[in-house]
Design an enzyme around this catalytic site. Structure first.
Site, PDB file in Angstrom:
ATOM      1  CB  SER A  47      -0.896   0.027   1.246  1.00 59.21           C
ATOM      2  OG  SER A  47      -1.449  -1.225   1.493  1.00 59.21           O
ATOM      3  N   GLY A  48       1.802   1.336   0.941  1.00 64.71           N
ATOM      4  CA  GLY A  48       2.601   2.557   1.087  1.00 64.71           C
ATOM      5  C   GLY A  48       3.589   2.756  -0.050  1.00 64.71           C
ATOM      6  CD  GLN A  77      -1.975  -6.774   3.699  1.00 63.18           C
ATOM      7  OE1 GLN A  77      -1.903  -6.887   4.915  1.00 63.18           O
ATOM      8  NE2 GLN A  77      -0.985  -6.258   2.983  1.00 63.18           N
ATOM      9  CB  VAL A 112      15.627  -4.695   0.071  1.00 67.75           C
ATOM     10  CG1 VAL A 112      14.564  -4.712   1.129  1.00 67.75           C
ATOM     11  CG2 VAL A 112      16.858  -3.994   0.599  1.00 67.75           C
ATOM     12  CB  CYS A 195      -6.331  -4.034  10.795  1.00 67.78           C
ATOM     13  SG  CYS A 195      -8.066  -3.539  10.954  1.00 67.78           S
ATOM     14  CB  ALA A 341      -7.207   4.273   7.337  1.00 71.64           C
ATOM     15  CB  CYS A 373     -10.110   0.442  13.028  1.00 72.48           C
ATOM     16  SG  CYS A 373     -10.268  -1.340  13.088  1.00 72.48           S
TER      17      CYS A 373
END
Ligand SMILES: Cc1cc2nc3c(=O)[nH]c(=O)nc-3n(C[C@H](O)[C@H](O)[C@H](O)COP(=O)(O)OP(=O)(O)OC[C@H]3O[C@@H](n4cnc5c(N)ncnc54)[C@H](O)[C@@H]3O)c2cc1C
Length: 445
Positions: A47-48, A77, A112, A195, A341, A373
């Site tokens: 996501s990031g 997810q 990595v 989460c 989020a 959440c």
């Protein structure tokens, strides 16, 4: 004039489409040759990582950005909570990584393996060395099922599942569908998790399913959590305690799962307040939330904190020692709840931080710890928890009481948020509801 490019690269340029060189490890959508140096190098294409690559390519040009990511598939997810309860298909949660890599950005299909921030370099597991001007670390966290005795091999038995992994999420639904009579057991580990609501969301969904199918009277539903509270923010915890009481769900605080005897359908818990005291629970269904920890590659590197997490400034997301290293998401030591989020809100701040640094200016925007959440409490209701670093509610919608179960919020969770994820966050255009919150609260928040 004869081209100086390697013939394979000439060919790729000619056809201008995805290609691979160096043992099929480097892919680009741009048709340009993969390089050993990038202005911006992103580690992790979750996501990031994808969100930041999409944002920063607009600042420095796609050809100057690369993402190191080993997986062929990218998953949303948060929807696994609904997959485990049979409300969504697992297929709906995944897309190919190549389809989410921002166009023109290079995809280095490797892991990595080592950091060398003194030399602005990382090493990959296929022996490649890549240097950078700016590094974005977005490696997520690791699941440690193996820290529970009897797992992961216990998942080969029926009656046990876990929404936290692609491999086991459908087993949750299998266990729920085949429930006959006995204990339905849900766990929360003694580590940070992503989460923090998900371990109990599946309990509420299971309760709803068993009611719908007429089996609820034969079920004893139990939530054994390592935490001393049901949820970290009082406003929402109070609402959840009401639901737990109303629906006859049993909550045992400070109970930590240490062993699963899947052949006997037994789970062993330690009492964290009474060292040495353990208790066996028989189960007809077990949902495991595994212990979690930082990526192994970060631990002991020059970039981690004492706990192994990426050590970043909580306001700017800049590394505390290396000015050209930044972090986002689950791999960081940001003291907030780890969610997609939160990643969205962080991506807007980090975009601003890096942009300022590129212009030799000091960062001027601070992340407030925003996280959210959607606490799914049935197949059509959600309590939408939104809060900041201090555990204070930071809610988007005025007038409505967000601690109340809401059908509209369920629709947001199940149908709206996936679109925001794929078409907003991953495209670098959704930075969380902050601006809308300010607008809807008439500038007060
Ligand atoms: C069951 C469940 C329910 C959830 N519910 C919600 C919810 O309702 N709302 C919400 O906001 N969030 C929810 N989340 C949390 C959310 O999915 C995560 O917080 C979010 O995806 C974190 O993003 P990230 O980029 O930090 O990590 P990830 O998205 O996990 O990405 C990390 C990436 O790094 C890659 N990687 C790992 N090691 C290496 C390496 N050595 N080299 C290169 N790449 C590597 C991985 O392959 C992965 O692609 C939920 C998660 C789960 C599992």
């Amino acid at each position: 004039m004869a081209s100086l490019l390697h013939p394979q690269l000439q060919l790729s340029r000619q056809y201008g489409r995805v290609f691979s060189v160096f043992n099929s490890q480097i892919h680009t959508g741009s048709g340009l040759a993969a390089k050993d140096h990038y202005k911006v190098l992103v580690l992790g294409g979750g996501s990031g990582g994808i969100a930041m690559a999409a944002r920063l390519k607009r600042k420095v040009g796609a050809e100057n950005v690369a993402i190191v990511e080993p997986s062929e598939m990218h998953y949303y997810q948060p929807i696994w909570t609904l997959v485990g309860a049979g409300a969504k298909s697992v297929a709906s949660s995944g897309r190919s990584t190549s389809s989410v890599i921002p166009s023109g950005v290079t995809w280095v299909k490797s892991k990595v393996a080592e950091f060398d921030p003194e030399k602005n370099t990382v090493h990959t597991d296929c022996g490649k060395k890549i240097s950078y001007d700016y590094l974005i670390v977005a490696l997520g966290l690791e699941l440690h099922y193996e820290k529970i005795k009897g797992l992961p091999e216990g998942f080969e038995h029926p009656k046990i599942g876990s929404n936290y992994s692609l491999k086991t999420v459908e087993k949750t639904w299998d266990a729920l569908k085949s429930f006959k009579e006995g204990n339905a057991l849900f766990t929360f580990p003694n580590t940070p998790v992503k989460c923090a609501g998900a371990p109990q969301k599946i309990m509420y969904l299971s309760d709803a399913f068993l009611r719908k199918t007429g089996k609820r009277s034969k079920a004893n539903i139990i939530f054994n959590t390592s935490l001393p509270v049901l949820f970290g923010v009082k406003k929402y915890a109070d609402a959840l305690w009401e639901i737990v009481k109303k629906r006859d769900l049993n909550v045992n605080l400070r109970h930590n799962l240490i062993e699963v005897r899947a052949d006997k359908q037994e789970a062993l818990f330690e009492n964290l307040d009474k060292p040495g005291e353990t208790e066996v629970f028989k189960y007809e269904m077990l949902h495991v939330t595994p212990p979690m920890g930082p990526p192994a590659v970060l631990k002991g590197s020059l970039l981690d904190d004492a706990g192994g997490w990426l050590d970043v400034n909580k306001n700017t997301l800049q590394h505390k020692t290396y000015d050209n290293v930044f972090g986002i998401g689950d791999c960081t030591n940001l003291p907030t709840s780890k969610t997609a989020a939160a990643v969205a809100a962080q991506s807007a701040v980090l975009d601003r931080t890096v942009s300022r640094i590129l212009k030799k200016q000091t960062p001027d925007k601070a992340y407030d710890g925003y996280t959210s959440c959607p606490l799914v409490t049935s197949y059509n209701t959600v309590i939408l928890a939104e809060f900041d670093y201090d555990g204070q509610p930071l809610e988007t919608f005025p007038v409505v009481d967000q601690s109340k179960e809401s059908r509209v919020m369920y629709h947001m969770k199940a149908d709206v948020m996936p679109h925001l994820y794929w078409h907003g966050l991953l495209k670098g255009i959704w930075g969380g509801p902050g601006p809308y919150r300010t607008m809807m609260h008439l500038g007060m928040k």
